[in-house]
Design a protein around this motif. Structure first.
Motif, PDB file in Angstrom:
ATOM      1  N   ALA A 149       8.725  31.060 107.281  1.00 61.28           N
ATOM      2  CA  ALA A 149       8.985  30.844 108.709  1.00 61.28           C
ATOM      3  C   ALA A 149       8.182  31.840 109.544  1.00 61.28           C
ATOM      4  CB  ALA A 149      10.479  30.981 108.986  1.00 61.28           C
ATOM      5  N   LEU A 150       8.131  33.057 109.052  1.00 55.77           N
ATOM      6  CA  LEU A 150       7.434  34.118 109.773  1.00 55.77           C
ATOM      7  C   LEU A 150       5.928  33.861 109.831  1.00 55.77           C
ATOM      8  CD1 LEU A 150       8.691  36.721 110.930  1.00 55.77           C
ATOM      9  CD2 LEU A 150       7.795  37.906 108.950  1.00 55.77           C
ATOM     10  N   VAL A 151       5.369  33.482 108.713  1.00 56.48           N
ATOM     11  CA  VAL A 151       3.937  33.218 108.655  1.00 56.48           C
ATOM     12  C   VAL A 151       3.596  32.017 109.534  1.00 56.48           C
ATOM     13  CG1 VAL A 151       2.024  32.544 107.159  1.00 56.48           C
ATOM     14  CG2 VAL A 151       3.665  34.241 106.374  1.00 56.48           C
ATOM     15  N   ALA A 152       4.450  30.994 109.489  1.00 58.91           N
ATOM     16  CA  ALA A 152       4.217  29.800 110.307  1.00 58.91           C
ATOM     17  C   ALA A 152       4.198  30.175 111.784  1.00 58.91           C
ATOM     18  CB  ALA A 152       5.304  28.765 110.032  1.00 58.91           C
ATOM     19  N   GLU A 153       5.069  31.097 112.146  1.00 62.76           N
ATOM     20  CA  GLU A 153       5.165  31.498 113.546  1.00 62.76           C
ATOM     21  C   GLU A 153       3.956  32.353 113.959  1.00 62.76           C
ATOM     22  OE1 GLU A 153       8.663  33.918 114.345  1.00 62.76           O
ATOM     23  OE2 GLU A 153       7.462  34.936 115.886  1.00 62.76           O
ATOM     24  N   LYS A 154       3.548  33.257 113.083  1.00 61.48           N
ATOM     25  CA  LYS A 154       2.471  34.183 113.432  1.00 61.48           C
ATOM     26  C   LYS A 154       1.111  33.516 113.370  1.00 61.48           C
ATOM     27  CE  LYS A 154       4.882  38.219 113.308  1.00 61.48           C
ATOM     28  NZ  LYS A 154       4.935  39.223 114.357  1.00 61.48           N
ATOM     29  N   ASN A 155       0.935  32.601 112.450  1.00 65.41           N
ATOM     30  CA  ASN A 155      -0.367  31.989 112.259  1.00 65.41           C
ATOM     31  C   ASN A 155      -0.210  30.491 112.038  1.00 65.41           C
ATOM     32  OD1 ASN A 155      -3.016  31.454 111.774  1.00 65.41           O
ATOM     33  ND2 ASN A 155      -3.316  33.120 110.308  1.00 65.41           N
ATOM     34  N   PRO A 156       0.023  29.730 113.128  1.00 68.17           N
ATOM     35  CA  PRO A 156       0.319  28.300 113.024  1.00 68.17           C
ATOM     36  C   PRO A 156      -0.874  27.489 112.518  1.00 68.17           C
ATOM     37  CG  PRO A 156       0.781  29.155 115.232  1.00 68.17           C
ATOM     38  CD  PRO A 156      -0.009  30.197 114.516  1.00 68.17           C
ATOM     39  N   ALA A 157      -2.069  28.053 112.590  1.00 64.16           N
ATOM     40  CA  ALA A 157      -3.267  27.297 112.243  1.00 64.16           C
ATOM     41  C   ALA A 157      -3.413  27.072 110.737  1.00 64.16           C
ATOM     42  CB  ALA A 157      -4.504  28.032 112.775  1.00 64.16           C
TER      43      ALA A 157
END
Length: 579
Positions: free
Chosen positions: A406-414
Motif C-alpha cells: 500500500a505504501l509503495v503504491a501510494e509513494k510511486n503510483p507509476a
RNA sequence: GGGCGCGUAGCUCAGUUGGAUAGAGCAUUCGGCUACGAACCGAAAGGUCGGGGGUUCGAAUCCUCCCGCGCCCGCCA
C-alpha cells in the motif's frame, strides 16, 4: 583499516614516549570535525599512570610518531587529546581498489577460524511465532558477517523436537488417524498451531488421553518403531513450515543446519557418566545435580544444575552440555555463539561453567551467550494479538507485505504491479529485520508498524532509498557501475566526509563480530546514507563542472552503493534498483 | 531473600569500553522543488543522563548506598 594504519604508528610512539607496556592507544573517531578525523586519547591515560603532565606526554608521542605520509595535521588539544587529520591521498588510495576490500570475502585470512552460531532454534511442536524472530534475524545477520570475513561458519539450528509435549501431539495424531485415516491427518498438520491447541485442549479435558500421551512419550523414547515413524513424519512437516518461513525471510538456514535436540540423545548418558567420573555429580532429592561454588541460591545455599531428573529423564541442561562437547570436539569451533533469550543467562553461565569443570572444553573455544530482550507491543507488554495470542510469523510477514505494498503504491503510483510487489516485499523484509537489528539486542524493544515502515530516519527503507538513488544516477548516465574505470579524487568537504565514513566499514564489521552486535552495522550504514545525501545535495554528479569531476563522483557513488548493498546484504536485507 | 539486566529529550533509541559543549530519528515550529528521485534536505526548540555520595585533570560510563521496572533462582525448554 584506517584505524590499524594509525595505531601501527602511534603505539610504538606511545611506548617510546615512556608509556608503560600495554598502554592503550585509545584511538577513536573524532567527536567533531574540527578535531580532525581520528583522535588519540591514550596519552592522557598513560600520563596518569606515569604521574606526568598529559600534554607533555602527548607532545612526546607526537615527537616520536612517524605520521607525515598519513596525516596532514596533528595537534594537541585540551588536556592532551591528539587530533589527527588524514591526507586525502591516503583516503583516495584506499578508496579506489574497492572491489577487493568491499565486495570480495577476505577468504582464509587472519580470522580464518570456525564459529558455531546457534540461532533460531524453534520448538517444532508449534508453529514459529514472533518470539522466534529475534534469534533468527540477529543470528542470521551475524552468520553472514562472519561468512563475509572469511570465518568458517557452522550454523546450528538447535530445534526442539523432543520432550513431553511430543507425546501429546503424537497421541493426538494417532487418534485422528484411527478415526479418519492418514490423508486427513496430514491435512490437520497444515495448521500446526491449531493442531497443538486442539491436542492441548484434549489433554486438559480428557484424563484418559493425558495418560495415553504420557505412555506415548515413553514409547517414543524407548524407540518404538511406529511411534518413531509418526514422530518423524510430524517433525518433517514442522520443519517444512520453518523452511517456508526461512525462505520468505531470506534467512540462510537450511535443513543441513538442523541439529535437533534429539541428535544428542545418545550422548546424554555419557555426559552423566563423565560428570560422575569427575566427581561432580551429587544426588539431591533424587535428582542428579552439579553444584559449583560460584553459584549460590537463597541464603548462600548451593545452586544446582540439574542434569538428570529423579525419574531418570534428562533435561535441557544435559542436552546443552552434550552440545558443548559436540561443538568443541567434533565441530572444532573456536567460538560458539548462542543467540538465546536473555532470560536464560543463568542457565548458560552454569552450563558453560560445568562444561569447563568437567573438561568438556578440550581445546580453546570461547562459549558466548549472546542474549537478547523481548519484543514488546506498543503497550509495553510482550507483543501479542488483541486476544492475547502469540502472533504467528507468517501472519506478521503477511501484514508487513500488505502494508508495504500500500505504501509503495501510494509513494510511486507509476510502477507496474509486478515491480511494485517485488519492491514491497523487499521493503517489508527490510522493515521487519531492520526494526529488530537496529536496536541493541540486549534491551527489550517496542514493535511499531509505523516506525518500522517509516521512510525517514534510521530505517531500512531510507537505506534502500539511498541505494536506489545511486542506481538511478548510473541508469541516467547510461552506464553500468562495473564499467567505470575512473578513480576518486576528493575535493569537496562532503566528498571527503563520505569517503571517511565508507572507509570505516571494516572497523565496524570487526566490532560486530567481536561483540555480536549487528546494530553497530545499522548505525554505520545510516551514517553512510546520510553522508551520501549530504554529498548528493552539494555535489552535482551528472551535471558536474567537468568530466573528470563527474567520473570521480560517479566512482565515489559507486563505492557508496556497493557498501550499502553489501552492508544490507550482511543484515539479510535486499536492495532494489528502483522504489 | 540472592543474582542478572534496565532507567538518557514528549516518544523510539544511540553513546566507539573513562574523554572535549551528551547525540540521532520521530513528533512540534520555521524554511527549501523552473534542482542528478522532495520517498529528500536545512534550521529551531527540546536534558538535573532515576536520585545521593565517592574515585580524578575529566563520569551517562567505574565504586557505593537508595528509588523504580523487568527477568532468573532443583527436577519445563
Amino acid at each position: 583499516m584506517l584505524k590499524d594504519l594509525l595505531e601501527a604508528r602511534l603505539a610504538p610512539a606511545l611506548h617510546a614516549a615512556g608509556a608503560p607496556e600495554g598502554s592503550a592507544v585509545a584511538l577513536t573517531v573524532s567527536t567533531k570535525p574540527e578535531f580532525g578525523d581520528y583522535q588519540m586519547n591514550g596519552a592522557m591515560g598513560a600520563a596518569k599512570r606515569l604521574k606526568r603532565p598529559p600534554r607533555e606526554l602527548a607532545e612526546a608521542v607526537l615527537a616520536h610518531a612517524q605520521l607525515d605520509d598519513l596525516v596532514s595535521e596533528a595537534s594537541i588539544a585540551g588536556p592532551g587529546f591528539i587530533n589527527l587529520r588524514l591526507r586525502e591521498a591516503v583516503l583516495e588510495a584506499r578508496l579506489n581498489p574497492f572491489e577487493a576490500e568491499v565486495l570480495a570475502p577476505r577468504g582464509a585470512g587472519a580470522e580464518a577460524s570456525r564459529v558455531v552460531i546457534d540461532y533460531s532454534s524453534p520448538n517444532l511442536a508449534k508453529e514459529m511465532h514472533v518470539g522466534h524472530l529475534r534469534s533468527t534475524i540477529i543470528g542470521d545477520a551475524l552468520a553472514r558477517c562472519f561468512d563475509h570475513a572469511g570465518w568458517n561458519v557452522l550454523r546450528q539450528n538447535h530445534v526442539g523436537d523432543w520432550g513431553t509435549q511430543f507425546g501429546m501431539l503424537l497421541a493426538f495424531l494417532n487418534s485422528l488417524e484411527a478415526d479418519d485415516g492418514n490423508r486427513v491427518a496430514e491435512a490437520e498438520l497444515s495448521d500446526l498451531e491449531q493442531f497443538y491447541r486442539r491436542a492441548k485442549a484434549r489433554f486438559d479435558e480428557d484424563p484418559a488421553f493425558a495418560a495415553l500421551s504420557r505412555e506415548t512419550v515413553v514409547k517414543l523414547q524407548q524407540g518404538d518403531p511406529a511411534c518413531r515413524a509418526a514422530w518423524q513424519r510430524f517433525i518433517d512437516v514442522s520443519l517444512s513450515h520453518c523452511e517456508a518461513l526461512y525462505g520468505r525471510l531470506q534467512v540462510t538456514l537450511t535443513r543441513e543446519h538442523v541439529h535437533a535436540e534429539s541428535a544428542y540423545n545418545d550422548a546424554l548418558p555419557g555426559v552423566i557418566e563423565t560428570l560422575r567420573d569427575q566427581g561432580l555429580l551429587q544426588e539431591s532429592d533424587g535428582a542428579q545435580c552439579v553444584f559449583l561454588d560460584e553459584f549460590k541460591g537463597k541464603d548462600d545455599a548451593p545452586l544446582p544444575l540439574i542434569v538428570q531428573k529423579s525419574d531418570g529423564g534428562y533435561l535441557y541442561a544435559t542436552t546443552d552440555l552434550a552440545a558443548v562437547r559436540y561443538r568443541c570436539d567434533s565441530l572444532e569451533a573456536d567460538r560458539a555463539l548462542y543467540l538465546v533469550d536473555k532470560r536464560q543467562g543463568l542457565h548458560f553461565k552454569q552450563v558453560f561453567a560445568v562444561a569447563q569443570a568437567a573438561g568438556f572444553i578440550t581445546r580453546p573455544c570461547s562459549f558466548e551467550h549472546m542474549p537478547f530482550g523481548t519484543m514488546l507491543g506498543e503497550d509495553g507488554r510482550p507483543f501479542r494479538t488483541r486476544a492475547g495470542d502469540v502472533i504467528k510469523l507468517s501472519d506478521l510477514i503477511d501484514e508487513a507485505e500488505r502494508r508495504a505494498e500500500a505504501l509503495v503504491a501510494e509513494k510511486n503510483p507509476a510502477l507496474a504491479a509486478a515491480e511494485r510487489t517485488e519492491i514491497a516485499k523487499a521493503v517489508a523484509l527490510g522493515a521487519i529485520k531492520y526494526a529488530d537489528l537496529s536496536k541493541h539486542r540486549n534491551n527489550d524493544y517496542v514493535f511499531s508498524w509505523d516506525t518500522m515502515l517509516s521512510f525517514d530516519g534510521n530505517t531500512a527503507p531510507y537505506l534502500q532509498y539511498a541505494y536506489s538513488r545511486i542506481q538511478s544516477l548510473f541508469s541516467k548516465a547510461g552506464l553500468a557501475p562495473e564499467s567505470l574505470k575512473a578513480s576518486v579524487k576528493l575535493e569537496a568537504p562532503q566528498e571527503r566526509a563520505l569517503a571517511l565514513v565508507l572507509l570505516r566499514t571494516e572497523e565496524v564489521l570487526q566490532q560486530v563480530r567481536d561483540q555480536g552486535l549487528p546494530h553497530l552495522l545499522c548505525t554505520h550504514l545510516y551514517e553512510v546514507a546520510t553522508a551520501f545525501t549530504a554529498f548528493y545535495e552539494h555535489c552535482p554528479v551528472l551535471s558536474a563542472p567537468d568530466s573528470g569531476t563527474q567520473a570521480s563522483r560517479l566512482a565515489l557513488a559507486r563505492r557508496c552503493g556497493a557498501t550499502l548493498r553489501q552492508g544490507l546484504e550482511l543484515l539479510g536485507i535486499p536492495v532494489v534498483q528502483r522504489m
